[in-house]
Scaffold this active site. Sequence first.
Site, PDB file in Angstrom:
ATOM      1  N   CYS A 269      36.243  49.455 127.516  1.00  0.00           N
ATOM      2  CA  CYS A 269      37.340  48.526 127.868  1.00  0.00           C
ATOM      3  C   CYS A 269      38.387  48.408 126.753  1.00  0.00           C
ATOM      4  O   CYS A 269      39.147  49.347 126.568  1.00  0.00           O
ATOM      5  CB  CYS A 269      36.777  47.184 128.327  1.00  0.00           C
ATOM      6  SG  CYS A 269      37.785  46.492 129.633  1.00  0.00           S
ATOM      7  N   HIS A 353      33.090  48.505 132.823  1.00  0.00           N
ATOM      8  CA  HIS A 353      31.934  47.941 132.122  1.00  0.00           C
ATOM      9  C   HIS A 353      30.620  48.514 132.638  1.00  0.00           C
ATOM     10  O   HIS A 353      30.016  47.948 133.555  1.00  0.00           O
ATOM     11  CB  HIS A 353      31.953  46.417 132.242  1.00  0.00           C
ATOM     12  CG  HIS A 353      33.001  45.769 131.394  1.00  0.00           C
ATOM     13  ND1 HIS A 353      32.760  45.350 130.106  1.00  0.00           N
ATOM     14  CD2 HIS A 353      34.302  45.506 131.627  1.00  0.00           C
ATOM     15  CE1 HIS A 353      33.864  44.848 129.583  1.00  0.00           C
ATOM     16  NE2 HIS A 353      34.813  44.942 130.484  1.00  0.00           N
ATOM     17  N   GLU A 355      27.811  48.271 131.368  1.00  0.00           N
ATOM     18  CA  GLU A 355      26.701  47.354 131.100  1.00  0.00           C
ATOM     19  C   GLU A 355      26.536  46.335 132.213  1.00  0.00           C
ATOM     20  O   GLU A 355      25.634  45.501 132.178  1.00  0.00           O
ATOM     21  CB  GLU A 355      26.914  46.654 129.748  1.00  0.00           C
ATOM     22  CG  GLU A 355      27.867  45.464 129.761  1.00  0.00           C
ATOM     23  CD  GLU A 355      29.335  45.832 129.861  1.00  0.00           C
ATOM     24  OE1 GLU A 355      29.649  47.029 129.840  1.00  0.00           O
ATOM     25  OE2 GLU A 355      30.179  44.918 129.976  1.00  0.00           O
TER      26      GLU A 355
HETATM   27  N1  LIG Z   1      37.316  43.558 128.958  1.00  0.00           N
HETATM   28  C1  LIG Z   1      38.190  44.068 128.056  1.00  0.00           C
HETATM   29  O1  LIG Z   1      37.821  44.614 127.006  1.00  0.00           O
HETATM   30  C2  LIG Z   1      39.647  43.847 128.360  1.00  0.00           C
HETATM   31  C3  LIG Z   1      40.562  44.742 127.539  1.00  0.00           C
HETATM   32  C4  LIG Z   1      41.969  44.187 127.442  1.00  0.00           C
HETATM   33  N2  LIG Z   1      41.949  42.864 126.847  1.00  0.00           N
HETATM   34  C5  LIG Z   1      42.596  44.141 128.837  1.00  0.00           C
HETATM   35  O2  LIG Z   1      42.758  43.061 129.392  1.00  0.00           O
HETATM   36  O3  LIG Z   1      42.895  45.185 129.389  1.00  0.00           O
END
Ligand SMILES: NC(=O)CC[C@H](N)C(=O)O
Length: 383
Positions: A269, A353, A355
Site C-alpha cells: 500500500c 492488503h 494480510e
Molecule cells: N493503506 C495505505 O497504506 C494507504 C496508502 C495511502 N495513504 C493512500 O491513501 O493511498
Amino acid sequence: MSQEAKSSACLALADGSVFFGSAFGASGEVTGEVVFNTSMTGYGEILTDPSYCGQIVTMTYPLIGNYGINFEDVESKGPRLRAFVVRELCRAPSNFRSELSLDDYLRKAGIIGLEGIDTRSLVRRLRSQGAVTGVLSTIDLDPQSLIAKAQAAPSIVGQDLVQEVMPAASFSWTEKLGNFATLAPQDSQPTRYHVVAIDYGMKWNILRHLTQVGCRVTVVPGTSTAAEILALQPDGVFLSNGPGDPEPLTYAIRTIRELLGKLPIFGICLGHQLLGLAAGARTYKLKFGHRGANQPVMNLRNSKVEITSQNHGFAIDALTLPANIEVTHRNLNDQTIEGMRLTDQPAFSVQYHPEAAAGPHDSAYLFEEFCSLMDLSAGKSKA
Ligand SMILES: NC(=O)CC[C@H](N)C(=O)O
C-alpha cells in the site's frame, strides 16, 4: 420536531452538503477527508488501521456494531481515524468474543461517531464528486459555520500523516496468526530470516503474516535511515502501509532509494507507492479511492483473479513508470496498478492488503514470495 432540532451531531462537507444525525462515542469537533468503505464486516480492523489517520470513514453497510469490539482483532494500539459514520449503530452487540460495544469503545478512544444519516446519499456524492474535506461536530450545529470550517481546512494532499502514527522507537514482533488464518498456524515455519519492517502506520496482521512464514521481525520507525536499517543486518526490508499522501514523505523515499539493490524489498500500500516513487515513478490521487474487501485484482503472471482487501486514495501513475518496473497486478474495476516488481533489483510490492484484516485471504502467497526472494538473494550472496 425537525431533523435538525433533534440532532446531536452534524457533518458538513466543503462542497456545501450537510448531514444531521445522532452522535455516539466521544463528543467534540473534527476535520478530515470524508471517505467510504464498502466492507460488510471488519469495522474493528478498519477503526484500528493507522492508514485512516486524517480521515472521516463512512461505512456503506447499514448496520454496524452488531458483533461488538474485541481486542484480538485489532491492527494497532487503537483507533487512528478522525471520526466514524454509520447508518445504524447496534448498541446491543451479540458475540461471545465481544468485550465492549462500539459506542463505548469509541467513547474511550475519544473518537466521534455519527449515526442516523442517509449514508447512501453521502456515498453517492463522494462517488460522483470525489472524496472531500468535512467537519463533524457535536458542539457547533450551525451548517453555514461548519461548511466554512470544512472549506478552510487543509486538504490531505501534501500532508505527512505518518509522523502521527509511526512508533516512537523500534521493537521486535513475535505474535503469529490467530486461529482464523488460512496459513495453518501449527505449520508455521521456523525462523528463517531477519526482516526489518519500516513502520509508516503498520497494520499488525502484516507482522503476524511475516512471523507466520518464518521471519524474525524488527519494526523500526518510518523515519529510519538506510544506515540504521543496514546496521541491523536484515535479510530483507518490508515497507508498510500508512496514511496520507506518499509524495511529501521525502525522507522515506530517500531511505528506500539507498536500500534498493542492497537487499530484498517488499512493500504494501503506502510502501508500494513509496517504492514506486523511489524507483522514479509518480503517484496521483484517485477520485474517491478503493476501500473495501471485495476489490477484484488480476495477477497478470497467472491470470488468476484475487478478491482483495483495499484501503487507498492514491495510486502509482502508469504513465510514469521507468523501464525497470513491470506491472504484475491490475484492478479489474478501473485498471489501476495493484502490483509491480523491479526487473533489475529484488524488490516488489502490491497496492492492496494481502494480510486481509479484514477481508479475503486470496493473496497470502505474497508473504511466501518475499521469503523466496530472500532465499534467492541469500543464495546469490553465498555463491
Ligand atoms: N493503506 C495505505 O497504506 C494507504 C496508502 C495511502 N495513504 C493512500 O491513501 O493511498
